[in-house]
Structures are given as structure tokens and as C-alpha cells.
Design a protein around this motif. Structure first.
Motif, short mmCIF file in Angstrom:
data_model
loop_
_atom_site.label_atom_id
_atom_site.label_comp_id
_atom_site.label_asym_id
_atom_site.label_seq_id
_atom_site.Cartn_x
_atom_site.Cartn_y
_atom_site.Cartn_z
N ALA B 95 0.84 -1.19 0.00
CA ALA B 95 0.00 0.00 0.00
C ALA B 95 0.87 1.25 0.00
CB ALA B 95 -0.93 0.00 1.22
N ALA B 96 1.97 1.21 0.76
CA ALA B 96 2.87 2.36 0.80
C ALA B 96 3.48 2.60 -0.57
CB ALA B 96 3.95 2.13 1.85
N TYR B 97 3.80 1.51 -1.27
CA TYR B 97 4.34 1.64 -2.63
C TYR B 97 3.32 2.24 -3.58
CZ TYR B 97 8.95 -0.46 -2.62
OH TYR B 97 10.28 -0.68 -2.43
N ALA B 98 2.07 1.78 -3.44
CA ALA B 98 1.04 2.17 -4.41
C ALA B 98 0.38 3.49 -4.08
CB ALA B 98 -0.02 1.06 -4.49
N LYS B 144 6.95 -12.72 4.83
CA LYS B 144 7.69 -11.83 5.73
C LYS B 144 9.01 -11.44 5.08
CE LYS B 144 6.78 -10.96 9.44
NZ LYS B 144 6.12 -10.95 10.70
N GLY B 145 9.68 -12.42 4.48
CA GLY B 145 10.93 -12.12 3.80
C GLY B 145 10.70 -11.13 2.67
N LEU B 146 9.64 -11.33 1.91
CA LEU B 146 9.32 -10.45 0.78
C LEU B 146 9.05 -9.02 1.26
CD1 LEU B 146 8.93 -10.71 -2.26
CD2 LEU B 146 6.49 -11.05 -1.85
N ALA B 147 8.32 -8.90 2.37
CA ALA B 147 7.97 -7.57 2.89
C ALA B 147 9.24 -6.82 3.31
CB ALA B 147 7.01 -7.70 4.08
N VAL B 148 10.15 -7.50 4.01
CA VAL B 148 11.38 -6.83 4.45
C VAL B 148 12.23 -6.48 3.25
CG1 VAL B 148 13.41 -7.02 5.91
CG2 VAL B 148 11.30 -8.13 6.60
N LEU B 149 12.22 -7.38 2.27
CA LEU B 149 13.00 -7.16 1.06
C LEU B 149 12.53 -5.89 0.35
CD1 LEU B 149 15.16 -8.87 -0.30
CD2 LEU B 149 13.41 -9.76 -1.80
N LEU B 150 11.20 -5.69 0.29
CA LEU B 150 10.65 -4.55 -0.43
C LEU B 150 10.85 -3.24 0.33
CD1 LEU B 150 7.27 -5.92 -1.82
CD2 LEU B 150 9.27 -5.24 -3.11
N GLY B 152 12.55 -2.87 3.71
CA GLY B 152 13.42 -2.73 4.88
C GLY B 152 12.53 -2.68 6.11
N GLU B 153 12.89 -1.86 7.07
CA GLU B 153 12.08 -1.76 8.28
C GLU B 153 10.73 -1.11 7.98
OE1 GLU B 153 12.97 -2.11 11.99
OE2 GLU B 153 13.89 -3.77 10.91
N SER B 154 10.77 0.05 7.30
CA SER B 154 9.51 0.75 7.05
C SER B 154 9.65 1.65 5.84
CB SER B 154 9.13 1.59 8.27
OG SER B 154 10.02 2.67 8.42
N LEU B 155 8.49 2.06 5.34
CA LEU B 155 8.42 2.87 4.14
C LEU B 155 7.37 3.93 4.41
CD1 LEU B 155 9.66 2.51 1.20
CD2 LEU B 155 7.44 1.57 0.60
N VAL B 156 7.77 5.19 4.48
CA VAL B 156 6.84 6.24 4.86
C VAL B 156 6.03 6.68 3.65
CG1 VAL B 156 6.63 8.58 5.77
CG2 VAL B 156 8.33 7.01 6.71
N ILE B 157 4.72 6.87 3.85
CA ILE B 157 3.87 7.43 2.80
C ILE B 157 3.96 8.95 2.94
CG2 ILE B 157 1.55 7.57 1.85
CD1 ILE B 157 0.97 4.88 3.14
N ALA B 158 4.57 9.61 1.95
CA ALA B 158 4.89 11.03 2.08
C ALA B 158 3.62 11.87 2.23
CB ALA B 158 5.69 11.49 0.87
N HIS B 243 -3.65 4.04 8.18
CA HIS B 243 -3.75 4.48 9.57
C HIS B 243 -2.41 5.00 10.08
CE1 HIS B 243 -5.34 4.62 13.60
NE2 HIS B 243 -4.45 3.75 14.03
N LEU B 244 -1.32 4.30 9.71
CA LEU B 244 0.01 4.64 10.21
C LEU B 244 0.76 5.58 9.28
CD1 LEU B 244 1.16 1.05 11.22
CD2 LEU B 244 0.32 2.81 12.76
N SER B 245 0.22 5.83 8.11
CA SER B 245 0.91 6.60 7.07
C SER B 245 2.25 5.98 6.71
CB SER B 245 1.16 8.05 7.50
OG SER B 245 -0.05 8.68 7.72
N SER B 246 2.37 4.68 6.84
CA SER B 246 3.62 4.04 6.41
C SER B 246 3.42 2.53 6.25
CB SER B 246 4.73 4.30 7.43
OG SER B 246 4.38 3.78 8.68
N GLY B 247 4.33 1.93 5.51
CA GLY B 247 4.35 0.47 5.39
C GLY B 247 5.38 -0.08 6.36
N LEU B 248 4.95 -1.03 7.18
CA LEU B 248 5.84 -1.61 8.19
C LEU B 248 5.94 -3.10 7.92
CD1 LEU B 248 4.78 -0.21 11.67
CD2 LEU B 248 6.98 0.06 10.55
N SER B 249 7.15 -3.57 7.59
CA SER B 249 7.24 -4.99 7.26
C SER B 249 6.93 -5.87 8.48
CB SER B 249 8.63 -5.30 6.73
OG SER B 249 9.61 -4.81 7.60
N SER B 250 7.08 -5.32 9.68
CA SER B 250 6.81 -6.14 10.88
C SER B 250 5.36 -6.04 11.32
CB SER B 250 7.72 -5.69 12.02
OG SER B 250 7.42 -4.37 12.38
#
Lengths: 333, 329
Positions: B95-98, B144-150, B152-158, B243-250
Motif C-alpha cells: 500500500a505504501a508503494y502504491a 515476511k521475507g518479501l515484505a522486508v526485502l521490499l 526494509g524496516e519501514s516505508l513512509v507514505i509522504a 492508519h500509520l501513514s507508512s508500510g511496516l514490514s513487521s
């Protein structure tokens, strides 16, 4: 790449089977062959690593692999017996953490006492789990799931979320470091316990009863076997082994840490047992297969790390490897 | 003669009414416990029953709630889906990517990937005849591996904009997530209780062979159910990212077990064939209440949450199994 090598070979040899003959004598042969797949995969992977992976031949690598494998072997043994009764024990990783927390709490009163406390709390968890399964007839998945959540919570609460460093001298650090002739003491203990475990499963009544319960609980009950006592024994043993595994893992880490020790170990233990030839449908168990299942997973992890495979790719490849391995032996499982 | 007959009839009626009461406790017990727990918490902590706090509880529980819908379908079917927690994490990342490409993309991409994951899980389970436990466990690790790969820890939605408001806005004073959750459960209840598909899910969970002989397309229904579970986990991930305005792999770690726990607390039987959506919702909210109460106590660390949830799950299961035996007796 690494995962594809053993998997590919299995597929090649498994393919030319006469269709429709699986359940007859040819089928029996193929199942027999499938039961050996874990050893073939292990040998293939080690051969691959010896040829390709830089630095794998270094004896210190084998030493650290065995340190990794020792606690996993213990919980995978308990797991395989639980699966043999057609149950499962999801709590083993958290019980390891609880054992670690007990060591952290009691280490000042003496290390021998701390080891005893760690093992004892594991046994207590296992017996509780066994009573829930045996007396209250709760599905093992759920009772051990509740224990998974509760035991880690308790372990974290006991240590207050902090890591407790152990002293440098004494029996516990020795367990984490001693390796005469390059073979860790903990690995020797684990393998000896595996041998004893195989004896219990094959030659003693509790072991035979456990597999009988797994084959058919109703039949075992009708035959007058002590089903409840057997189940309590099985889960108690799994907890006991998890407690000892917690001691080993804590000794290796040099610290008691409820957040780190044993996280997701239950998954590796289940995978190792099933890959090793203990079907989830119960009634059968392979001790040697379980040990090699653990070794296979540990070597697989090391192969990824030593070939500089990104840790996240490694996780995906490992998952694919486990599915592939189980797909190939689905006739038996 | 006739006296004996009426006596037998009376005994039968008694047994029947007892079975009905036991069944009622089993399916509606969780909501009763939820109400009692909420009232008790309100007595001890005056702030607890404040509408704002109740809204917070439901909002915080909405992500697990969506996951638990799919899990409930799968468990009633007689299976498990352990991949949902990782799918939520992957969903937040996708979702953060898109998100820069619009709200629709941010919502649909995680759901589509969830659908695809469910399809693969379902195909492996149905066609390759592998145990659901193992298949979805492997999916847990891989996703889980795929999410971290895409990410890292997190991806902020600007610039979350409308996407953020979707999760954090409110409608007539009720948070959007609360509305979405209740709507989703209403639809799920309709799907489960009023459609051929829902009937097929119950039938397969009750007795797969019998369902097959009665002409239920077992394979299709199973695959569809894993697809439903994956899609809902993807949706939960998308909303969590909003809700978090970011993608969190964890994100979503542990949801697989919590969703099973919620379903079981709510009276869904692990053996399959029995369960209600209202029960599952009650289970989700009960876990939310426990979390909230432990936060209210303040002096207790989050570690006690695990202890309390585990103990509660055990208690619920012990009562459940007792009731089931009562019903059988």
C-alpha cells in the motif's frame, strides 16, 4: 540456487514412476525411498557447500553449526513425538524463553540451581500442556498456542524486558563454549539424548503407546491403553526438552533474554520433524530423520549466509525449500 | 405404555432444550463475556467506557478484526491460515508503494496480492494435497521475507491525503475504521449464513466426504476460502498503512495466532463446521479490551498482555470443550 540443487535431484529420480502403481508394491518402494529423502538432501547440500561455498570446510564452521543445532535437535525431538501422537507443540520456543528467564532470575543463587530451574520450568509447562490435552481434551494446537503466548509474556514480565548478562565463569558459560575436538558438549548431549529418545520410542511402552495413540486414539482407548497418561508424558517430555534447549541457547548467547531466545523456533522444529519423515497425520516417527531434518535446516541457513544471500531472499528460499521437500514426500506425509 | 412414551418424550425434550442452551452459550457466550468484561472494566477504570476510548478499542482491533473474518471462514472449513499475519505486513508495504498512484491503487494492490497468495495456498492444499498448516506456515516465512526485502524496516507514505483520511477520518462521529469493520462483519455474516457458498463451507467443515458426495465442489470452495482470507489480510494491511501513514514490514506479526485465538474464543470450533461471525467479532473485541485494560493499568508492561491473553484463551477453550462434551452427552 542452493535450494534448487537437492530439490532438483529428488524430482528427477522421483519422476519415472509407473502411474497408478503407487499403492502396490512399487508404491511401497517409492514410499520407502521417500523416507530417505532427508538424508539424500542433506548429503547433496553438504557436498554442494564443500565444493562451492567459500570457507565451509573450516572446522570452526562445523563447530558453530553444531552449537546452533543442539537446542533445535532437542525441541524437534519433543515435537516429533507430539506430532507422532497426531498432536503438535507450538509452545517450545516460548518455553525456551521462559527457561532462559528463570536462569536469569536464579543465576545469582548458583549456576547449577539456575540450570535446574530452567529445566524444571520447562517440565512444568509441558506437564500443564499435557494435562490440558489429556484431561480436558483441548486440541493440542490451541493449548500449546495459549502456552506460546502466555509463556513468552511471563518470561518478558519476569525479566522486565531486559537482557541479563551471565557471569563469565562457571558451568553455564562452559556449556556455551566447550567443544573438545571441535565438537560442542551441547551437541554431544543432544545426540546422546536423541539416541535415548529413539530407544524410548522404539523399545519402551510409553513410546509405543504414543504412536498407537497417534495412529488411532479411539483404538488405543478401546484397547485399554493409558491414553491420557501417555499424552501427559509426551507433552511433559517435550516441555522438559524445551527447558533444556533454553539452557543451551542461553549458554550460547551468554545472556538470558526473553525477547530473543527461541523466537519462531517452533516453526523450525515442526519443519525439521516433518521433513525428517514424521507425518502430521500421526502414528509414525523417525528420530534419525528428525535429527537430520534439523541439521539440514541449520546447514541451509548457513549456506545462505556464507554465500552472501540477502537474509530476506534466504527466508523466501527456505520457505520454498520446505514446501518443495514436503511436496516431494506428500505421498508419505 | 403411554406414560412410558410421554416420559421418554419428556426426557428427549429435556435433552434437546439442554443441548439448545449449551449451543446458545457456545455461540453467544463470548458476547456476554465481552459485555460483562467491558462493564467491569468501566467500574474499575472510569475512563474506560468513555466513547472516545471505546472507539479507540474498536479502531485498534479493526485490523485484526478483518483478518479474523477470513480466518473464521478457513477454520469453519476445517483448515488454518497461518500466512495472514505476514500478509498484513506485506499489505502495508504494498500500500505504501502504491499510495502515490491514488487511493484505489493503494487499496487494490494489497488485496490483489492477498488474493494471489490465497490462490497459491489453496492450490497447494487442494491440488498437491499438502497440509494447510505447512503450506501457510511456509507462506508466513516467505511473505515476511518479501515484505522486508521490499521495504526494509519501514516505508513512509509522504502524502497520505485521502488515503490517510480513509482510515483516520470519521463519519457522524464514528471512526471510519469502525464503520468498515462493522460493515465487513455484516457482509461476512450474510455470506456465511445466507449463501450457497456459506452453506458449502459449513458442509465441508462438518464432513468433507459427505459434502463431496452431496455434490459440493469441495476444491473450488476451499480455494475460494483461502483467497477470501488472503484478500481480507491484504485489505487489513492497506488500511493499517493508511492508519500509520507508512508500510511496516513487521506489522501484523502474530495476527495469525491472534486471529485463530479470537475465533476460538468466539465459539468457532477448531474441528470445523461450527462458528458464527458475531462470535468471532466478540473474540476480537475481547482481546482488544484486554489490551486496553492492561494499558490502563499503566504499571503493567506490555509483557503482561501476552500472559493475560494466553490465560484468557485457555480459559475460553476449557469452557468451550466442556460445553462441547455437554452437548455431545
Amino acid at each position: 540456487m542452493t535450494a534448487a540443487v537437492p530439490g532438483g535431484r529428488i524430482a528427477e529420480r522421483g519422476a519415472p514412476q509407473p502411474a497408478g502403481g503407487r499403492r502396490l508394491s512399487i508404491g511401497r518402494l517409492s514410499i520407502d525411498w521417500r523416507a530417505q529423502s532427508v538424508y539424500v538432501a542433506f548429503v547433496a547440500l553438504v557436498a554442494f557447500d564443500l565444493l562451492v561455498t567459500p570457507g565451509f570446510r573450516n572446522p570452526t564452521v562445523i563447530r558453530s553449526l553444531l552449537f546452533e543445532a543442539a537446542p533445535l535437535i532437542l525441541i524437534a525431538l519433543g515435537q516429533s513425538l507430539a506430532i507422532g501422537t497426531r498432536g503438535i507443540d507450538l509452545s517450545v520456543g516460548s518455553v525456551m524463553a521462559l527457561s532462559s528467564a528463570m536462569i536469569g532470575l536464579t543465576v545469582d543463587a548458583g549456576q547449577g540451581l539456575a540450570i535446574g530451574a530452567g529445566i524444571a520450568v520447562g517440565l512444568a509447562c509441558g506437564v500443564l500442556n499435557g494435562l490440558l490435552v489429556a484431561l480436558l481434551r483441548i486440541a493440542p494446537l490451541i493449548s500449546s498456542l495459549a502456552l506460546l503466548v502466555a509463556a513468552r509474556g511471563l518470561a518478558q514480565a519476569l525479566l522486565g524486558g531486559a537482557r541479563v548478562d551471565l557471569p563469565f565463569g562457571g558451568p553455564i558459560p562452559a556449556l556455551g563454549q566447550m567443544a573438545p575436538l571441535g565438537i560442542p558438549v551441547v551437541a554431544i548431549v543432544s545426540l546422546l539424548l536423541a539416541a535415548a529418545f529413539a530407544f524410548v520410542v522404539r523399545r519402551t511402552l510409553p513410546g509405543r503407546y504414543a504412536l498407537f495413540v497417534g495412529a488411532s486414539r479411539t483404538a488405543a482407548t478401546l484397547a485399554g491403553h493409558p491414553v491420557r497418561l501417555t499424552l501427559a508424558f509426551v507433552y511433559g517430555l517435550s516441555g522438559l526438552l524445551a527447558g533444556l534447549a533454553g539452557v543451551f541457547a542461553t549458554a550460547r548467547l551468554g545472556a538470558a533474554d526473553a525477547n530473543y531466545i527461541g523466537v519462531q523456533f517452533e516453526l523450525d522444529a515442526i519443519a525439521a520433524a516433518v521433513i525428517g519423515g514424521t507425518p502430521l497425520s500421526g502414528g509414525r516417527i523417525s528420530t534419525l530423520g528428525t535429527v537430520f531434518g534439523v541439521l539440514l535446516l541449520v546447514v541451509l541457513d548457513a549456506s545462505f549466509i556464507m554465500n552472501n544471500v540477502n537474509a530476506n531472499y534466504a527466508q523466501i528460499l527456505k520457505a520454498a525449500f520446505i514446501v518443495g521437500a514436503l511436496y516431494l514426500r506428500r505421498g508419505a506425509a | 405404555m403411554s406414560a412410558a412414551v410421554t416420559e421418554a418424550g419428556a426426557a428427549e425434550a429435556r435433552a434437546e432444550s439442554r443441548a439448545r442452551i449449551v449451543g446458545l452459550i457456545q455461540s453467544r457466550g463470548a458476547i456476554a463475556v465481552l459485555v460483562v468484561a467491558a462493564l467491569a472494566a468501566g467500574l474499575v477504570f472510569p475512563d474506560f467506557l468513555h466513547p472516545g476510548n471505546l472507539g479507540d478499542i474498536v479502531t485498534a482491533a479493526s485490523f485484526l478484526g478483518l483478518v479474523a473474518i477470513g480466518q473464521t471462514f478457513v477454520v469453519i472449513l476445517g483448515g488454518f491460515d497461518l500466512s495472514v499475519g505476514s500478509m498484513v505486513g506485506l499489505g502495508t508495504v504494498l500500500a505504501a508503494y502504491a499510495a502515490p498512484y491514488g487511493v484505489l491503487a493503494a487499496l487494490l494492490l494489497p488485496m490483489l496480492v492477498g488474493l494471489l497468495v490465497g490462490l497459491i495456498d489453496g492450490l497447494l492444499i487442494v491440488r498437491a494435497r499438502m497440509a494447510p498448516f505447512i503450506v501457510t506456515l511456509a507462506a508466513l516465512l516467505a511473505l515476511k521475507g518479501l515484505a522486508v526485502l521490499l521495504a526494509g524496516e519501514s516505508l513512509v507514505i509522504a502524502d497520505p491525503g485521502l488515503f490517510g483520511r480513509l482510515a483516520n477520518g470519521s463519519w457522524l462521529g464514528i471512526g471510519n475504521l469502525v464503520v468498515i469493520l462493522l460493515l465487513a462483519y455484516a457482509l461476512a455474516a450474510l455470506l456465511l449464513n445466507r449463501t450457497r457458498y456459506g452453506a458449502a463451507v459449513f458442509a465441508i467443515g462438518g464432513n468433507e466426504e459427505a459434502a463431496r458426495m452431496l455434490g459440493v465442489r469441495v476444491e473450488r470452495v476451499k480455494i475460494a476460502t483461502y483467497c477470501l482470507s488472503g484478500t481480507l489480510a491484504g485489505l487489513a494491511g492497506a488500511l493499517l498503512a493508511a492508519h500509520l501513514s507508512s508500510g511496516l514490514s513487521s506489522a501484523g506479526t502474530g495476527y495469525e495466532l491472534q486471529s485463530i485465538a479470537a475465533a476460538v474464543i468466539g465459539g468457532v470450533l477448531l474441528t470445523g463446521g461450527v462458528g458464527t461471525m458475531l462470535g468471532a467479532l466478540s473474540g476480537v473485541l475481547l482481546l482488544g479490551v484486554i489490551e486496553n485494560v492492561i494499558n490502563q493499568i499503566g504499571s503493567l508492561s506490555a509483557a503482561y498482555q501476552g500472559l493475560a491473553s494466553g490465560a484468557f484463551l485457555l480459559l475460553a477453550v476449557i469452557v468451550q470443550s466442556g460445553l462441547t462434551r455437554q452437548r455431545a452427552a
